[in-house]
Scaffold this motif. Structure first.
Motif, mmCIF file in Angstrom:
data_model
loop_
_atom_site.group_PDB
_atom_site.id
_atom_site.type_symbol
_atom_site.label_atom_id
_atom_site.label_comp_id
_atom_site.label_asym_id
_atom_site.label_seq_id
_atom_site.Cartn_x
_atom_site.Cartn_y
_atom_site.Cartn_z
ATOM 1 N N ARG A 100 0.853 -1.193 0.000
ATOM 2 C CA ARG A 100 0.000 0.000 0.000
ATOM 3 C C ARG A 100 0.884 1.236 0.000
ATOM 4 O O ARG A 100 1.936 1.260 0.650
ATOM 5 N N VAL A 119 0.464 5.540 0.375
ATOM 6 C CA VAL A 119 -0.388 6.689 0.673
ATOM 7 C C VAL A 119 0.461 7.949 0.548
ATOM 8 O O VAL A 119 1.546 8.034 1.125
ATOM 9 N N GLU A 170 -2.898 6.138 -3.006
ATOM 10 C CA GLU A 170 -3.982 6.760 -2.257
ATOM 11 C C GLU A 170 -3.530 8.156 -1.835
ATOM 12 O O GLU A 170 -2.372 8.357 -1.484
#
Length: 198
Positions: free
Chosen positions: A46, A48, A71
């Motif tokens: 992930r 961000v 993100e």
């Protein structure tokens, strides 16, 4: 598992453009591309990013190589310095000294360091609240708020001594469980994982 915080490297400095819109320079892109083979990057699941272009540029290069999406969390933006606009390097460094030295005071309308710290901590905690603690994650952002986050994780007072060296393209790591700081700022090129700064 581990969380990583990476600051964007060199940018195209243009006094006529608001700093949140500055892109990575060719040097900044080259530095980011040069680390894509690192083993720690291959563990990421992930990414961000701050909503500022230079941080998104950094995240996007890494995400493309890792097959991940980026993100965006606007709360991860750099400390708000819009009250003064662009400052020449020497004036900026003097202002940054004041920002860190008097964290509860606004320097010429800048966001206070204590407020910027609360914001970045809230952003990271908010992301991690619903994030599996066994899943490595990368945050891409900025030097001042990154330093304030690192200071919080280490349980130390806000100080310019905590600021990143060299002006950009540095990383630190922290444990997702317990949020303990695992290593201090390390240049992105030499970072091989937590503990490599010892």
């Amino acid at each position: 598992m581990i969380g990583y915080y990476l600051t964007h490297p060199q940018v195209v400095i243009d006094p006529a453009v608001p700093t949140p819109q500055w892109p990575l320079s060719s040097e900044g892109r080259h530095r980011t591309e040069a680390i894509l083979g690192k083993a720690w990057l291959k563990t990421l699941r992930r990414i961000v990013s701050s909503g500022e272009r230079k941080a998104i540029d950094t995240a996007s290069i890494i995400a493309a190589a890792a097959g991940l999406d980026v993100e965006i969390d606007a709360r991860m933006g750099e400390n708000d310095r819009s009250s003064t606009g662009f400052l020449e390097p020497a004036a900026f460094e003097a202002a940054a000294d004041c920002f860190f030295a008097e964290p509860e005071t606004s320097w010429n309308g800048w966001e206070r360091a204590v407020d910027a710290q609360a914001r970045i901590v809230e952003a990271v905690d908010g992301v991690l609240a619903a994030h599996p603690p066994d899943t490595p994650i990368l945050f891409t952002g900025h030097g001042a708020v990154g330093s304030l986050l690192k200071t919080h994780l280490a349980g130390r007072a806000i100080s310019r001594r905590e600021d990143q060296p060299g002006g950009g393209g540095n990383i630190f790591a922290f444990a997702l469980s317990g949020r303990a700081l695992l290593c201090d700022w390390t240049p992105m090129e030499s970072f091989e994982g937590p503990g490599d700064d010892r």
